[in-house]
Design a protein around this motif. Sequence first.
Motif, mmCIF file in Angstrom:
data_model
loop_
_atom_site.group_PDB
_atom_site.id
_atom_site.type_symbol
_atom_site.label_atom_id
_atom_site.label_comp_id
_atom_site.label_asym_id
_atom_site.label_seq_id
_atom_site.Cartn_x
_atom_site.Cartn_y
_atom_site.Cartn_z
ATOM 1 N N ILE A 1 39.411 59.028 22.681
ATOM 2 C CA ILE A 1 39.082 57.625 22.437
ATOM 3 C C ILE A 1 39.722 57.257 21.110
ATOM 4 O O ILE A 1 39.565 57.973 20.121
ATOM 5 C CB ILE A 1 37.568 57.422 22.356
ATOM 6 N N GLY A 2 40.460 56.176 21.108
ATOM 7 C CA GLY A 2 41.146 55.777 19.893
ATOM 8 C C GLY A 2 40.491 54.581 19.236
ATOM 9 O O GLY A 2 39.882 53.746 19.909
ATOM 10 N N TYR B 1 38.491 64.091 26.677
ATOM 11 C CA TYR B 1 39.262 62.849 26.731
ATOM 12 C C TYR B 1 39.264 62.204 25.354
ATOM 13 O O TYR B 1 38.364 62.435 24.551
ATOM 14 C CB TYR B 1 38.705 61.887 27.789
ATOM 15 N N PHE C 1 29.810 63.234 30.780
ATOM 16 C CA PHE C 1 29.310 62.028 31.448
ATOM 17 C C PHE C 1 30.077 61.899 32.756
ATOM 18 O O PHE C 1 31.301 62.054 32.763
ATOM 19 C CB PHE C 1 29.530 60.801 30.569
ATOM 20 N N PHE D 1 33.529 60.247 33.164
ATOM 21 C CA PHE D 1 34.643 60.682 32.323
ATOM 22 C C PHE D 1 34.868 62.175 32.539
ATOM 23 O O PHE D 1 33.944 62.902 32.889
ATOM 24 C CB PHE D 1 34.323 60.421 30.851
ATOM 25 N N ASN E 1 40.493 53.498 25.034
ATOM 26 C CA ASN E 1 41.026 54.792 25.460
ATOM 27 C C ASN E 1 42.521 54.858 25.184
ATOM 28 O O ASN E 1 43.221 53.850 25.239
ATOM 29 C CB ASN E 1 40.778 55.025 26.947
ATOM 30 N N TYR F 1 40.695 58.667 15.880
ATOM 31 C CA TYR F 1 40.403 59.008 17.271
ATOM 32 C C TYR F 1 39.373 60.117 17.320
ATOM 33 O O TYR F 1 39.110 60.814 16.332
ATOM 34 C CB TYR F 1 41.683 59.436 18.015
ATOM 35 N N VAL F 2 38.779 60.259 18.482
ATOM 36 C CA VAL F 2 37.791 61.301 18.743
ATOM 37 C C VAL F 2 38.175 61.930 20.078
ATOM 38 O O VAL F 2 38.594 61.215 20.994
ATOM 39 C CB VAL F 2 36.375 60.690 18.859
ATOM 40 N N VAL F 3 38.031 63.239 20.182
ATOM 41 C CA VAL F 3 38.194 63.883 21.488
ATOM 42 C C VAL F 3 36.811 64.316 21.960
ATOM 43 O O VAL F 3 36.157 65.138 21.316
ATOM 44 C CB VAL F 3 39.150 65.088 21.428
ATOM 45 N N MET F 4 36.374 63.730 23.042
ATOM 46 C CA MET F 4 35.024 64.001 23.549
ATOM 47 C C MET F 4 35.011 65.263 24.415
ATOM 48 O O MET F 4 35.790 65.370 25.368
ATOM 49 C CB MET F 4 34.546 62.818 24.395
ATOM 50 N N HIS F 5 34.114 66.181 24.062
ATOM 51 C CA HIS F 5 33.970 67.412 24.847
ATOM 52 C C HIS F 5 32.579 67.526 25.483
ATOM 53 O O HIS F 5 32.437 68.021 26.588
ATOM 54 C CB HIS F 5 34.179 68.636 23.947
ATOM 55 N N HIS F 6 31.550 67.124 24.735
ATOM 56 C CA HIS F 6 30.182 67.377 25.181
ATOM 57 C C HIS F 6 29.257 66.292 24.648
ATOM 58 O O HIS F 6 29.456 65.843 23.527
ATOM 59 C CB HIS F 6 29.741 68.755 24.673
ATOM 60 N N PRO F 7 28.238 65.870 25.348
ATOM 61 C CA PRO F 7 27.880 66.276 26.702
ATOM 62 C C PRO F 7 28.781 65.595 27.731
ATOM 63 O O PRO F 7 29.403 64.568 27.424
ATOM 64 C CB PRO F 7 26.440 65.768 26.838
#
Lengths: 335, 393
Positions: A281-282, A279, A272, A275, A295, A264-270
């Motif tokens: 993403i698995g 958040y 969008f 979203f 998700n 999984y990844v946890v999106m912080h930047h930039p």
Amino acid sequence: MDDEFPTRDEDELHTRLKAYEGRAATVAGVGRDPVNAPMIRHWCEAMGDRNPAYTGPDAIAPPTMLQAWIMGGLSGHGGRARAYGELLALLDEAGCTSVVATDCEQEYLRPLRPGDEVTFDTVIESVSGRKTTKLGTGYFVTTRTDIRVGGASAGTHRFRILKYAPAGHDLKDRDQDRNQDGDRNQDGDRNQDRGRQEAARRPRPVVNRDNAGFWEGVRRHRLLVQRCTACATLRFPWLPGCGTCGSAGWDTVEASGEGTVYSYVVMHHPPFPAFSPPYAIGLIELAEGVRIVSNVVDVPYDKVRIGLPVELEFRAYDDDSVLPVFRPRAGEAAA
Amino acid sequence: MSVRTRDSLGGRAAIVGIGATEFSKDSGRSELRLAAESVRAALADAGLTPADVDGLVTFTMDTSPEITVAQACGMGELSFFSRVHYGGGAACATVQQAALAVAAGVAEVVVCYRAFNERSGRRFGSGVRHREPSAEGTALGWTLPFGLLTPASWVAMTAQRYLYAYGLTPEDAFGPVAVTARRHAAANPAAYFHGRPITRADHAASRWIAEPLRLLDCCQETDGGQALVVTSVERARDLRQPPAVVTAAAQGAGRSQEQMTSFYRDDLTGLPEMSVVARQLWRGSGLAPADIDVGILYDHFTPFVLMQLEEFGFCAPGEAPAFVAEDRLPLNTHGGQLGEAYLHGMNGVAEAVRQLRGTSVNQVPGAARTLVTAGTGVPTSGLVLTADGAVEG
């Protein structure tokens, strides 16, 4: 106008317009209604067409109704891709604020029958050079819509509009435009609003002939995995051949919906607009053994972990888009 | 190099000129002009003129066509022009293409170039929101609706699995790579981060971008151009600079390869496409990891530097963080793309050439055998460049 040399601004505008050729105007559009007898009857009455093929138990729809099944109605097109709005906004900005439909060409590949559910994709096929007509000066924009039923092509609808500055109004170059007050600025604001609304939508799935069956399945709340009919290997993503044995034959199996978070990844930047970071993403490994990016929902982003058991759920986003997402299996939420 | 048998390319061609523009955040000029400036600089470095050039190679992503660069530089007729796909994975393959052309006699002097306004123009880091429904666009399209939209996020998915597999933390695993690059950049006047080294604590305190990647795990974004001149080893020996001999060159794509989202194969703890490159380079050069004096390993994001060290066999799987922390191999001595500039890997090839000439700002004494790699997590390429006579042909 054809024999005049364009100015540099016109040239520049044309180059920017041409860049939209080949881009999608509608991706994975779905007809608002299935092909149906009442609409066929109204059409035939309005046209005065008494051809018996359009009535009775084996009725087909009049081929020329093709466009009727893909029209957005008064509320507009939900599934339009950003590119088409951008192209029209560019033309608006250049002073080509009026529009007239000029012609359409259709090809009919198979008859449509009541009950058929059409899906379609539209591409911006061409943007003409600058043309002067009696209505005014502007550009012809041609779109091509490929219409399908159950993944098989049913027809093609080529539609042309003229976006023009009404005769007596000059095409504006962009600097003049910015200095204008009144109506044009309001138009500009409206365009920006439209841009913002588009920007707030999730990126659309990228759908073509090789994977339309997957997204068709999603629309019906079924997660379909391809299976090679020669060696039985399951595969995802969808492709028109088997990576293991090379066979082109395939069918599908419906995933059970059970899976685990493989990574999984946890999106912080930039950020969008569609979203809200952070958040998660698995990369979900399905019980069937294939993996899919999705998700992970109904769990705080910092509670997502590798190995988390999850189950499938279909959720609607942006009113018109259904996506397969995964939530923790019962009892696993905040482990 | 073939996947199965040793090829006959090694020792036939050499890099004889390198040239670059300044590396900046806003070049103030066109990408074509950056390309032309770097090509002219590389030819001047080699002691050649545009009239000597009969071949050009660049990336499919480059916006400056070979024919236009030829015009803008005053070149004449071209007998060879070629482009390589897959983003930064093309870097070393441009040199391979040039060497193949030279070895086959298709061209005599080939210039490889890459130039862009990647910071002031189209920023890769700003992500992707739309793709056309081509085969290539569709492949990436599986991730877009879910918000996995940036290069950092695509790398992070594999990096997370790597940490999990070996029980590592992002600070301990990735920190040493960032610190090493910035230490070298700090001594390099051409580097954007000249004079600005970082500590492990700086790395650990930097903000999350795509967890487990922090800001200091991500390369910078750069405006600039870099060019490389390739000709035959025989001709190279008559030129101004000591030749950097192309002792081995290889491309690699793995099974079930995707462009940047190879999430659907194997255990996601390595870079199978780089393994394809590594096997060919070792076989073609006859060298082993212990023979390499300097490694220039593509570093758009720190985790993939670790996986490359493991794929090339410098250390065992999971041991690369310690290998880097202990400085067991001089690594990315220009500062890498984390510290010097993000020139899609082409500036790394130039650094390997400087090491072989003895002119690097972080010179490794007597460096004679270098390994250079191109983009990671994509179909990629690599080079073993050596000083003339350092490897038996």
